[in-house]
Motif scaffolding. Structure first.
Motif, PDB file in Angstrom:
ATOM      1  N   GLY A  43       0.778  -1.229   0.000  1.00 53.70           N
ATOM      2  CA  GLY A  43       0.000   0.000   0.000  1.00 53.70           C
ATOM      3  C   GLY A  43       0.809   1.279   0.000  1.00 53.70           C
ATOM      4  O   GLY A  43       1.977   1.303  -0.397  1.00 53.70           O
ATOM      5  N   ILE A  44       0.177   2.358   0.489  1.00 47.30           N
ATOM      6  CA  ILE A  44       0.755   3.702   0.473  1.00 47.30           C
ATOM      7  C   ILE A  44       0.642   4.327   1.855  1.00 47.30           C
ATOM      8  O   ILE A  44      -0.327   4.103   2.582  1.00 47.30           O
ATOM      9  N   ASN A  45       1.652   5.108   2.222  1.00 45.29           N
ATOM     10  CA  ASN A  45       1.662   5.866   3.467  1.00 45.29           C
ATOM     11  C   ASN A  45       2.220   7.242   3.134  1.00 45.29           C
ATOM     12  O   ASN A  45       3.318   7.333   2.577  1.00 45.29           O
ATOM     13  N   LEU A  46       1.473   8.303   3.412  1.00 46.48           N
ATOM     14  CA  LEU A  46       1.923   9.624   2.973  1.00 46.48           C
ATOM     15  C   LEU A  46       1.791  10.669   4.067  1.00 46.48           C
ATOM     16  O   LEU A  46       0.890  10.632   4.894  1.00 46.48           O
ATOM     17  N   PHE A  47       2.739  11.600   4.021  1.00 51.77           N
ATOM     18  CA  PHE A  47       2.759  12.787   4.872  1.00 51.77           C
ATOM     19  C   PHE A  47       3.132  13.942   3.953  1.00 51.77           C
ATOM     20  O   PHE A  47       4.269  14.020   3.481  1.00 51.77           O
ATOM     21  N   LEU A  48       2.198  14.831   3.683  1.00 51.27           N
ATOM     22  CA  LEU A  48       2.421  15.917   2.737  1.00 51.27           C
ATOM     23  C   LEU A  48       1.983  17.243   3.336  1.00 51.27           C
ATOM     24  O   LEU A  48       1.076  17.292   4.176  1.00 51.27           O
ATOM     25  N   ALA A  49       2.593  18.321   2.846  1.00 54.31           N
ATOM     26  CA  ALA A  49       2.242  19.647   3.337  1.00 54.31           C
ATOM     27  C   ALA A  49       2.345  20.663   2.211  1.00 54.31           C
ATOM     28  O   ALA A  49       3.204  20.562   1.328  1.00 54.31           O
ATOM     29  N   GLY A  50       1.447  21.645   2.248  1.00 55.48           N
ATOM     30  CA  GLY A  50       1.453  22.728   1.273  1.00 55.48           C
ATOM     31  C   GLY A  50       0.195  23.566   1.442  1.00 55.48           C
ATOM     32  O   GLY A  50      -0.661  23.269   2.293  1.00 55.48           O
ATOM     33  N   PRO A  51       0.040  24.619   0.654  1.00 61.66           N
ATOM     34  CA  PRO A  51      -1.187  25.420   0.705  1.00 61.66           C
ATOM     35  C   PRO A  51      -2.411  24.589   0.312  1.00 61.66           C
ATOM     36  O   PRO A  51      -2.296  23.544  -0.336  1.00 61.66           O
ATOM     37  N   ARG A  52      -3.581  25.029   0.709  1.00 60.20           N
ATOM     38  CA  ARG A  52      -4.807  24.256   0.534  1.00 60.20           C
ATOM     39  C   ARG A  52      -5.059  23.855  -0.922  1.00 60.20           C
ATOM     40  O   ARG A  52      -5.366  22.690  -1.204  1.00 60.20           O
ATOM     41  N   GLU A  53      -4.964  24.770  -1.859  1.00 61.48           N
ATOM     42  CA  GLU A  53      -5.339  24.465  -3.242  1.00 61.48           C
ATOM     43  C   GLU A  53      -4.478  23.357  -3.855  1.00 61.48           C
ATOM     44  O   GLU A  53      -5.024  22.388  -4.400  1.00 61.48           O
ATOM     45  N   PRO A  54      -3.141  23.430  -3.790  1.00 61.89           N
ATOM     46  CA  PRO A  54      -2.363  22.325  -4.355  1.00 61.89           C
ATOM     47  C   PRO A  54      -2.513  21.009  -3.595  1.00 61.89           C
ATOM     48  O   PRO A  54      -2.460  19.932  -4.203  1.00 61.89           O
ATOM     49  N   VAL A  55      -2.705  21.073  -2.282  1.00 67.09           N
ATOM     50  CA  VAL A  55      -2.932  19.845  -1.516  1.00 67.09           C
ATOM     51  C   VAL A  55      -4.223  19.168  -1.976  1.00 67.09           C
ATOM     52  O   VAL A  55      -4.264  17.955  -2.216  1.00 67.09           O
ATOM     53  N   ASP A  56      -5.287  19.952  -2.113  1.00 64.17           N
ATOM     54  CA  ASP A  56      -6.555  19.395  -2.579  1.00 64.17           C
ATOM     55  C   ASP A  56      -6.419  18.857  -4.000  1.00 64.17           C
ATOM     56  O   ASP A  56      -6.989  17.804  -4.336  1.00 64.17           O
ATOM     57  N   ALA A  57      -5.666  19.570  -4.835  1.00 66.24           N
ATOM     58  CA  ALA A  57      -5.486  19.132  -6.219  1.00 66.24           C
ATOM     59  C   ALA A  57      -4.769  17.788  -6.274  1.00 66.24           C
ATOM     60  O   ALA A  57      -5.112  16.913  -7.080  1.00 66.24           O
ATOM     61  N   PHE A  58      -3.772  17.599  -5.394  1.00 67.88           N
ATOM     62  CA  PHE A  58      -3.062  16.324  -5.374  1.00 67.88           C
ATOM     63  C   PHE A  58      -3.975  15.192  -4.937  1.00 67.88           C
ATOM     64  O   PHE A  58      -3.991  14.112  -5.549  1.00 67.88           O
ATOM     65  N   MET A  59      -4.752  15.408  -3.877  1.00 68.36           N
ATOM     66  CA  MET A  59      -5.626  14.352  -3.396  1.00 68.36           C
ATOM     67  C   MET A  59      -6.698  14.012  -4.423  1.00 68.36           C
ATOM     68  O   MET A  59      -7.044  12.835  -4.605  1.00 68.36           O
ATOM     69  N   ASP A  60      -7.237  15.014  -5.106  1.00 67.35           N
ATOM     70  CA  ASP A  60      -8.214  14.741  -6.165  1.00 67.35           C
ATOM     71  C   ASP A  60      -7.584  13.891  -7.263  1.00 67.35           C
ATOM     72  O   ASP A  60      -8.203  12.956  -7.777  1.00 67.35           O
ATOM     73  N   TRP A  61      -6.348  14.232  -7.636  1.00 67.76           N
ATOM     74  CA  TRP A  61      -5.637  13.463  -8.670  1.00 67.76           C
ATOM     75  C   TRP A  61      -5.369  12.036  -8.203  1.00 67.76           C
ATOM     76  O   TRP A  61      -5.593  11.078  -8.953  1.00 67.76           O
ATOM     77  N   LEU A  62      -4.908  11.875  -6.967  1.00 70.39           N
ATOM     78  CA  LEU A  62      -4.575  10.550  -6.465  1.00 70.39           C
ATOM     79  C   LEU A  62      -5.816   9.661  -6.393  1.00 70.39           C
ATOM     80  O   LEU A  62      -5.767   8.467  -6.717  1.00 70.39           O
ATOM     81  N   ARG A  63      -6.940  10.226  -6.015  1.00 71.32           N
ATOM     82  CA  ARG A  63      -8.170   9.440  -5.878  1.00 71.32           C
ATOM     83  C   ARG A  63      -8.755   9.035  -7.223  1.00 71.32           C
ATOM     84  O   ARG A  63      -9.687   8.220  -7.260  1.00 71.32           O
ATOM     85  N   GLU A  64      -8.245   9.585  -8.320  1.00 75.38           N
ATOM     86  CA  GLU A  64      -8.679   9.110  -9.636  1.00 75.38           C
ATOM     87  C   GLU A  64      -8.253   7.665  -9.873  1.00 75.38           C
ATOM     88  O   GLU A  64      -8.856   6.959 -10.680  1.00 75.38           O
TER      89      GLU A  64
END
Length: 252
Positions: A43-64
């Motif tokens: 599986g995957i284990n992640l710890f990420l940080a950044g401003p709200r918009e790019p963080v949300d964009a990454f999670m939306d992309w990953l959930r595709e």
């Protein structure tokens, strides 16, 4: 500008690790995110940080990717990014236990929601009247920073020591409801499955770990802070940095 800190994991079979690592690294670099992402066959284990918009964009992309569609991160906020760089690493396990028979990607152990545990602890029993034993599955330097009151603490130097510690102490849990917990849920999930294999009944993992408990409750029954593996050092029950590490210091 507030920084959004994400902590998330998912046990799911992955067989395209090198290519997946490159896609994830490229996406994070494009969005200027920092942190650590671990990928393994389990599986995957992640710890990420950044401003709200790019963080949300990454999670939306990953959930595709259907394998990550159900990924639900724990969220906290800080004034600065608590990571110095981005790392995307391939590992044998996303949390090292060295028990190949434990396959969380195949079946989860039962879980208890933070609000339910909060209520159990307040009433002193679970809903069926059984005594509750809290089991801390983290390392000793983490439990030194904070833990649930009266929790069992095996003073582990690393999680690989957990199987031997629990095997020598099974009798403690007979006839009781056991709730294993850790920072974000990943260690206590493996621990609960292993305890089931040992024949310990009524074993639960704390859903989302300590961070989700802080997020969903008032933090009652917790003593101290929660150690985190970044430059914040530890979080209080309001998910605010409690003991920042000196600038440039490396986390374990």
């Amino acid at each position: 500008m507030s920084i959004i800190n994400l902590s998330a994991y998912r046990f799911v079979g992955l067989d395209d690790l090198p290519a997946l690592r490159e896609r994830i690294r490229e996406r994070c670099e494009t969005l200027a995110l920092k942190g650590t992402i671990l990928l393994a066959p389990e599986g995957i284990n992640l710890f990420l940080a950044g401003p709200r918009e790019p963080v949300d964009a990454f999670m939306d992309w990953l959930r595709e990717d259907p394998r990550f569609a159900g990924l639900e991160p724990k969220v906290s906020v800080s004034d600065a990014v608590p990571f110095g760089r981005l790392r995307v690493r391939l590992k044998k396990e996303i949390i090292t236990m060295r028990m190949p028979a434990i396959r969380p990607e195949g079946a989860r152990a039962p879980s208890v929601a933070p609000r339910t545990l909060h209520r159990w602890l307040a009433q002193g029993r679970d809903d069926e009247g059984r005594e509750i034993v809290l089991l801390d599955t983290r390392n000793d330097y983490e439990t030194d920073v904070g833990r649930f009151e009266h929790a069992v603490d095996y003073r582990l130097a690393s999680f690989t020591g957990f199987p031997a510690a629990i095997a020598a102490d099974c009798a403690r849990y007979e006839g009781k409801t056991v709730v294993s917990y850790c920072t974000g849920g990943i260690r206590c999930e493996k621990a609960a499955l292993h305890m089931q294999d040992l024949g310990i009944e009524r074993v639960y993992q704390l859903e989302g770990g300590i961070l989700k408990y802080f997020e969903d409750t008032d933090g009652a029954h917790w003593r101290g802070e929660c150690f985190v593996f970044d430059q914040r050092g530890a979080l209080d029950t309001q998910l605010a940095p409690a003991a920042p590490l000196p600038s440039g210091e490396t986390v374990r």
